[in-house]
Design a protein around this motif. Structure first.
Motif, PDB file in Angstrom:
ATOM      1  N   PHE A   1     -18.472 -51.664  82.514  1.00  0.00           N
ATOM      2  CA  PHE A   1     -19.355 -51.338  83.632  1.00  0.00           C
ATOM      3  C   PHE A   1     -20.653 -50.770  83.092  1.00  0.00           C
ATOM      4  O   PHE A   1     -20.663 -50.074  82.084  1.00  0.00           O
ATOM      5  CB  PHE A   1     -18.717 -50.297  84.564  1.00  0.00           C
ATOM      6  N   GLU A   2     -21.759 -51.098  83.781  1.00  0.00           N
ATOM      7  CA  GLU A   2     -23.038 -50.481  83.443  1.00  0.00           C
ATOM      8  C   GLU A   2     -23.901 -50.354  84.693  1.00  0.00           C
ATOM      9  O   GLU A   2     -23.778 -51.136  85.644  1.00  0.00           O
ATOM     10  CB  GLU A   2     -23.785 -51.284  82.382  1.00  0.00           C
ATOM     11  N   ASN A   3     -24.753 -49.359  84.676  1.00  0.00           N
ATOM     12  CA  ASN A   3     -25.736 -49.156  85.735  1.00  0.00           C
ATOM     13  C   ASN A   3     -26.889 -48.368  85.119  1.00  0.00           C
ATOM     14  O   ASN A   3     -26.951 -47.151  85.216  1.00  0.00           O
ATOM     15  CB  ASN A   3     -25.134 -48.414  86.925  1.00  0.00           C
ATOM     16  N   ARG A   4     -27.801 -49.075  84.488  1.00  0.00           N
ATOM     17  CA  ARG A   4     -28.837 -48.441  83.678  1.00  0.00           C
ATOM     18  C   ARG A   4     -29.987 -47.895  84.516  1.00  0.00           C
ATOM     19  O   ARG A   4     -30.837 -47.177  83.993  1.00  0.00           O
ATOM     20  CB  ARG A   4     -29.367 -49.432  82.646  1.00  0.00           C
ATOM     21  N   ASP A   5     -30.064 -48.245  85.772  1.00  0.00           N
ATOM     22  CA  ASP A   5     -31.206 -47.850  86.593  1.00  0.00           C
ATOM     23  C   ASP A   5     -30.983 -46.544  87.362  1.00  0.00           C
ATOM     24  O   ASP A   5     -31.874 -46.093  88.079  1.00  0.00           O
ATOM     25  CB  ASP A   5     -31.545 -48.967  87.590  1.00  0.00           C
ATOM     26  N   ALA A   6     -29.825 -45.949  87.220  1.00  0.00           N
ATOM     27  CA  ALA A   6     -29.483 -44.752  88.007  1.00  0.00           C
ATOM     28  C   ALA A   6     -29.640 -43.487  87.165  1.00  0.00           C
ATOM     29  O   ALA A   6     -29.583 -43.527  85.932  1.00  0.00           O
ATOM     30  CB  ALA A   6     -28.055 -44.861  88.512  1.00  0.00           C
TER      31      ALA A   6
ATOM     32  N   PHE B   1     -25.140 -42.686  88.621  1.00  0.00           N
ATOM     33  CA  PHE B   1     -24.346 -43.522  87.717  1.00  0.00           C
ATOM     34  C   PHE B   1     -22.861 -43.187  87.834  1.00  0.00           C
ATOM     35  O   PHE B   1     -22.013 -44.083  87.932  1.00  0.00           O
ATOM     36  CB  PHE B   1     -24.809 -43.327  86.274  1.00  0.00           C
ATOM     37  N   LEU B   2     -22.532 -41.898  87.822  1.00  0.00           N
ATOM     38  CA  LEU B   2     -21.132 -41.493  87.930  1.00  0.00           C
ATOM     39  C   LEU B   2     -20.521 -41.950  89.252  1.00  0.00           C
ATOM     40  O   LEU B   2     -19.387 -42.435  89.288  1.00  0.00           O
ATOM     41  CB  LEU B   2     -21.018 -39.975  87.786  1.00  0.00           C
TER      42      LEU B   2
ATOM     43  N   ILE C   1     -18.067 -43.284  77.539  1.00  0.00           N
ATOM     44  CA  ILE C   1     -19.102 -43.401  78.568  1.00  0.00           C
ATOM     45  C   ILE C   1     -20.371 -42.794  77.985  1.00  0.00           C
ATOM     46  O   ILE C   1     -20.421 -41.591  77.703  1.00  0.00           O
ATOM     47  CB  ILE C   1     -18.708 -42.687  79.871  1.00  0.00           C
ATOM     48  N   VAL C   2     -21.376 -43.626  77.792  1.00  0.00           N
ATOM     49  CA  VAL C   2     -22.627 -43.165  77.192  1.00  0.00           C
ATOM     50  C   VAL C   2     -23.741 -44.135  77.560  1.00  0.00           C
ATOM     51  O   VAL C   2     -23.503 -45.333  77.717  1.00  0.00           O
ATOM     52  CB  VAL C   2     -22.481 -43.036  75.653  1.00  0.00           C
ATOM     53  N   LYS C   3     -24.942 -43.609  77.725  1.00  0.00           N
ATOM     54  CA  LYS C   3     -26.121 -44.427  78.020  1.00  0.00           C
ATOM     55  C   LYS C   3     -25.900 -45.353  79.213  1.00  0.00           C
ATOM     56  O   LYS C   3     -26.300 -46.513  79.212  1.00  0.00           O
ATOM     57  CB  LYS C   3     -26.544 -45.224  76.788  1.00  0.00           C
ATOM     58  N   HIS C   4     -25.208 -44.832  80.229  1.00  0.00           N
ATOM     59  CA  HIS C   4     -24.979 -45.540  81.487  1.00  0.00           C
ATOM     60  C   HIS C   4     -24.131 -46.797  81.330  1.00  0.00           C
ATOM     61  O   HIS C   4     -24.267 -47.760  82.097  1.00  0.00           O
ATOM     62  CB  HIS C   4     -26.317 -45.886  82.154  1.00  0.00           C
ATOM     63  N   VAL C   5     -23.278 -46.813  80.312  1.00  0.00           N
ATOM     64  CA  VAL C   5     -22.332 -47.914  80.103  1.00  0.00           C
ATOM     65  C   VAL C   5     -20.938 -47.316  79.881  1.00  0.00           C
ATOM     66  O   VAL C   5     -20.794 -46.289  79.214  1.00  0.00           O
ATOM     67  CB  VAL C   5     -22.714 -48.789  78.894  1.00  0.00           C
ATOM     68  N   VAL C   6     -19.932 -47.952  80.467  1.00  0.00           N
ATOM     69  CA  VAL C   6     -18.533 -47.549  80.285  1.00  0.00           C
ATOM     70  C   VAL C   6     -17.852 -48.575  79.397  1.00  0.00           C
ATOM     71  O   VAL C   6     -17.942 -49.788  79.647  1.00  0.00           O
ATOM     72  CB  VAL C   6     -17.795 -47.473  81.637  1.00  0.00           C
TER      73      VAL C   6
END
Length: 208
Positions: free
Chosen positions: A24-29, A34-35, A11-16
């Protein structure tokens, strides 16, 4: 004696990532959002998650994704252990607790001012009762992890071990967890310093 990496999660840079595949990703949080979004996306149901600090949330989430689809339930509780490491210990929560002291000290924050509390959260969730340890290094030490975990498995102290790196400090974070077993599973790879380091470094990518 050969041991095997049977699963790994980053899990790094808002990507799993699960076994190098982005799931999974959520780059805007920001990190807390994000968690939470990852927790909700994977349909997890564990009310204690909401009370955890960011370090424990990150490690706990990574362990949930790591173990999904594994044979971990086949082991006795005493046969599964954890060996984790990071660079910042519990400094993220330590600083938040110190800030709370100037007003009203927060017991909820104080609980998480030790990094091995994260190990406790994972063990409670899964009923793991094997040996566990938490180490502080400036950077991920694949050689140490290989040596330490191989010793536990080859001496029959454990049959399976979750090991790796979980670090959080403010907005900077990274988790890389490996499930290591004696038994070779489908798509397993050799448990070695080379493979540990390669997975740790190569999954730091900025695309999905």
């Amino acid at each position: 004696m050969n041991n095997y990496i049977t699963s790994y999660c980053t899990i790094v840079k808002h990507v799993v990532y699960k076994n190098e595949v982005p799931v999974f990703e959520n780059r805007d949080a920001d990190l807390p959002a994000f968690l939470l979004s990852a927790y909700q996306y994977f349909g997890l149901n564990y009310p204690k998650f909401y009370k955890m600090d960011n370090l424990s949330k990150l490690g706990w989430l990574a362990s949930e994704i790591l173990l999904k689809g594994s044979y971990i339930k086949d082991y006795e509780p005493e046969d599964v252990g954890l060996v984790l490491s990071n660079a910042n210990s519990s400094l993220d929560s330590d600083q938040k607790y110190i800030k709370s002291v100037s007003d009203i000290p927060s017991p909820a924050l104080f609980v998480y001012t030790l990094p091995n509390i994260m190990i406790g959260e994972i063990c409670i969730r899964n009923n793991f009762k094997g040996e566990d340890a938490f180490f502080i290094f400036e950077k991920f030490d694949a050689g140490f992890i290989e040596l330490y975990v191989n010793n536990l498995l080859n001496n029959n102290t454990l049959s399976a071990c979750i090991c790796g790196w979980v670090d959080v400090f403010e907005s900077d974070y990274k988790a890389v967890l490996f499930l290591v077993e004696k038994e070779e599973r489908d798509n397993a790879i050799s448990f070695s310093k080379k493979n540990l380091g390669g997975i740790f470094d190569n999954l730091v990518i900025d695309k999905i």
